[in-house]
Design a protein around this motif. Sequence first.
Motif, PDB file in Angstrom:
ATOM      1  N   PRO A  46       0.808  -1.225   0.000  1.00 18.06           N
ATOM      2  CA  PRO A  46       0.000   0.000   0.000  1.00 18.06           C
ATOM      3  C   PRO A  46       0.842   1.277   0.000  1.00 18.06           C
ATOM      4  O   PRO A  46       0.516   2.243  -0.690  1.00 18.06           O
ATOM      5  N   LYS A  47       1.949   1.265   0.737  1.00 17.88           N
ATOM      6  CA  LYS A  47       2.833   2.435   0.739  1.00 17.88           C
ATOM      7  C   LYS A  47       3.461   2.649  -0.635  1.00 17.88           C
ATOM      8  O   LYS A  47       3.598   3.778  -1.098  1.00 17.88           O
ATOM      9  N   GLU A  48       3.839   1.559  -1.281  1.00 22.89           N
ATOM     10  CA  GLU A  48       4.461   1.663  -2.600  1.00 22.89           C
ATOM     11  C   GLU A  48       3.467   2.168  -3.640  1.00 22.89           C
ATOM     12  O   GLU A  48       3.830   2.936  -4.533  1.00 22.89           O
ATOM     13  N   VAL A  49       2.221   1.749  -3.521  1.00 22.02           N
ATOM     14  CA  VAL A  49       1.181   2.240  -4.429  1.00 22.02           C
ATOM     15  C   VAL A  49       0.962   3.732  -4.192  1.00 22.02           C
ATOM     16  O   VAL A  49       0.822   4.511  -5.147  1.00 22.02           O
ATOM     17  N   ALA A  50       0.936   4.150  -2.928  1.00 16.00           N
ATOM     18  CA  ALA A  50       0.771   5.574  -2.625  1.00 16.00           C
ATOM     19  C   ALA A  50       1.937   6.385  -3.190  1.00 16.00           C
ATOM     20  O   ALA A  50       1.740   7.471  -3.740  1.00 16.00           O
ATOM     21  N   LEU A  51       3.149   5.859  -3.074  1.00 13.40           N
ATOM     22  CA  LEU A  51       4.316   6.536  -3.648  1.00 13.40           C
ATOM     23  C   LEU A  51       4.174   6.653  -5.161  1.00 13.40           C
ATOM     24  O   LEU A  51       4.440   7.713  -5.741  1.00 13.40           O
ATOM     25  N   ALA A  52       3.752   5.585  -5.817  1.00  9.58           N
ATOM     26  CA  ALA A  52       3.599   5.611  -7.274  1.00  9.58           C
ATOM     27  C   ALA A  52       2.529   6.608  -7.706  1.00  9.58           C
ATOM     28  O   ALA A  52       2.581   7.121  -8.823  1.00  9.58           O
ATOM     29  N   ALA A  53       1.571   6.896  -6.832  1.00 10.55           N
ATOM     30  CA  ALA A  53       0.543   7.887  -7.163  1.00 10.55           C
ATOM     31  C   ALA A  53       1.121   9.292  -7.211  1.00 10.55           C
ATOM     32  O   ALA A  53       0.717  10.107  -8.042  1.00 10.55           O
ATOM     33  N   VAL A  54       2.071   9.587  -6.329  1.00 17.58           N
ATOM     34  CA  VAL A  54       2.663  10.927  -6.315  1.00 17.58           C
ATOM     35  C   VAL A  54       3.923  11.023  -7.166  1.00 17.58           C
ATOM     36  O   VAL A  54       4.323  12.117  -7.534  1.00 17.58           O
ATOM     37  N   PRO A  56       4.939   8.856 -10.370  1.00 18.46           N
ATOM     38  CA  PRO A  56       4.650   7.729 -11.277  1.00 18.46           C
ATOM     39  C   PRO A  56       5.872   7.016 -11.832  1.00 18.46           C
ATOM     40  O   PRO A  56       5.839   5.822 -12.041  1.00 18.46           O
ATOM     41  N   ASP A  57       6.961   7.726 -12.070  1.00 18.00           N
ATOM     42  CA  ASP A  57       8.150   7.123 -12.665  1.00 18.00           C
ATOM     43  C   ASP A  57       9.228   6.843 -11.623  1.00 18.00           C
ATOM     44  O   ASP A  57      10.419   6.936 -11.907  1.00 18.00           O
ATOM     45  N   VAL A  62      14.537   3.730  -5.275  1.00 11.63           N
ATOM     46  CA  VAL A  62      14.010   4.763  -4.387  1.00 11.63           C
ATOM     47  C   VAL A  62      12.766   4.276  -3.643  1.00 11.63           C
ATOM     48  O   VAL A  62      12.379   4.844  -2.628  1.00 11.63           O
ATOM     49  N   VAL A  63      12.152   3.208  -4.106  1.00 11.01           N
ATOM     50  CA  VAL A  63      10.852   2.781  -3.588  1.00 11.01           C
ATOM     51  C   VAL A  63      10.829   2.576  -2.073  1.00 11.01           C
ATOM     52  O   VAL A  63       9.949   3.115  -1.408  1.00 11.01           O
ATOM     53  N   PRO A  64      11.750   1.837  -1.461  1.00 11.02           N
ATOM     54  CA  PRO A  64      11.632   1.632  -0.007  1.00 11.02           C
ATOM     55  C   PRO A  64      11.662   2.934   0.798  1.00 11.02           C
ATOM     56  O   PRO A  64      10.764   3.193   1.593  1.00 11.02           O
ATOM     57  N   LEU A  65      12.665   3.754   0.584  1.00 11.81           N
ATOM     58  CA  LEU A  65      12.770   5.017   1.320  1.00 11.81           C
ATOM     59  C   LEU A  65      11.636   5.963   0.928  1.00 11.81           C
ATOM     60  O   LEU A  65      11.027   6.613   1.787  1.00 11.81           O
ATOM     61  N   GLY A  66      11.346   6.035  -0.340  1.00 12.74           N
ATOM     62  CA  GLY A  66      10.284   6.922  -0.808  1.00 12.74           C
ATOM     63  C   GLY A  66       8.918   6.541  -0.271  1.00 12.74           C
ATOM     64  O   GLY A  66       8.122   7.406   0.109  1.00 12.74           O
ATOM     65  N   SER A  67       8.633   5.241  -0.212  1.00 16.88           N
ATOM     66  CA  SER A  67       7.326   4.818   0.276  1.00 16.88           C
ATOM     67  C   SER A  67       7.175   5.112   1.766  1.00 16.88           C
ATOM     68  O   SER A  67       6.102   5.519   2.220  1.00 16.88           O
ATOM     69  N   HIS A  68       8.243   4.948   2.520  1.00 18.50           N
ATOM     70  CA  HIS A  68       8.180   5.287   3.947  1.00 18.50           C
ATOM     71  C   HIS A  68       8.026   6.796   4.137  1.00 18.50           C
ATOM     72  O   HIS A  68       7.296   7.237   5.026  1.00 18.50           O
ATOM     73  N   THR A  69       8.706   7.567   3.318  1.00 13.58           N
ATOM     74  CA  THR A  69       8.599   9.023   3.409  1.00 13.58           C
ATOM     75  C   THR A  69       7.168   9.477   3.133  1.00 13.58           C
ATOM     76  O   THR A  69       6.619  10.290   3.884  1.00 13.58           O
ATOM     77  N   PRO A 128      -7.064   2.005  -7.950  1.00  8.36           N
ATOM     78  CA  PRO A 128      -7.493   1.683  -9.322  1.00  8.36           C
ATOM     79  C   PRO A 128      -6.675   2.395 -10.401  1.00  8.36           C
ATOM     80  O   PRO A 128      -6.523   1.892 -11.504  1.00  8.36           O
ATOM     81  N   ARG A 129      -6.141   3.575 -10.071  1.00 11.38           N
ATOM     82  CA  ARG A 129      -5.354   4.315 -11.053  1.00 11.38           C
ATOM     83  C   ARG A 129      -3.931   3.780 -11.167  1.00 11.38           C
ATOM     84  O   ARG A 129      -3.380   3.679 -12.263  1.00 11.38           O
ATOM     85  N   VAL A 130      -3.338   3.423 -10.044  1.00  9.43           N
ATOM     86  CA  VAL A 130      -1.935   3.034 -10.022  1.00  9.43           C
ATOM     87  C   VAL A 130      -1.752   1.518 -10.067  1.00  9.43           C
ATOM     88  O   VAL A 130      -0.838   1.013 -10.714  1.00  9.43           O
ATOM     89  N   GLY A 131      -2.616   0.778  -9.385  1.00  9.12           N
ATOM     90  CA  GLY A 131      -2.463  -0.665  -9.248  1.00  9.12           C
ATOM     91  C   GLY A 131      -2.272  -1.431 -10.540  1.00  9.12           C
ATOM     92  O   GLY A 131      -1.323  -2.217 -10.656  1.00  9.12           O
ATOM     93  N   PRO A 132      -3.145  -1.248 -11.540  1.00 13.15           N
ATOM     94  CA  PRO A 132      -2.977  -2.017 -12.783  1.00 13.15           C
ATOM     95  C   PRO A 132      -1.640  -1.767 -13.484  1.00 13.15           C
ATOM     96  O   PRO A 132      -1.110  -2.651 -14.148  1.00 13.15           O
TER      97      PRO A 132
END
Length: 173
Positions: A46-54, A56-57, A62-69, A128-132
Amino acid sequence: MSVVAHAAGAELRAVPVRIAVAVLAGFGAAAIANFPMAALPEGDVPKEVALAAVWPDVPDAVVPLGSHTVHYLAGILVAVGVELLLIATGDLRDVELLVFGFVSVSRLLAAAAAAAFAVVLFGAVVLPRVGPRRLADYDDRGGGIRLQWAVSAAVYGLAVALLVPSLYVLLPV
């Protein structure tokens, strides 16, 4: 004339102090919400999906640190939003009812509303926007990710509602 029956006396403090305490409580509640996330099968998804929403690329490195941030920043912003809601509606309440002897019903309701808003925003807009795009097996995992987000948001909401008055009792503010 309003009667404040709040053991921790949040309503008696200056607005900047209330916001500062909300920042601390938001960070703490986000940390507490990590426990159910870690225990549930989807983990940090869920954190990684939230990160990808803000972002996208976002690069994989960066995903672990970025998702926690993003997780902690969202926790802080939601707690500040709850406190601003309570400040804005303060004159509408004549008496505060207490639960557990120190947390007001209005604080619990505001935190529950914020958690519910986060669940709806994540489940109906972000996932729904990021998950697929980000998850190959999104159709199979989407429901589990939503459920995990709902559980974590409920834990966060309760934690932030309890942490704010607890911090007023524990801190010299």
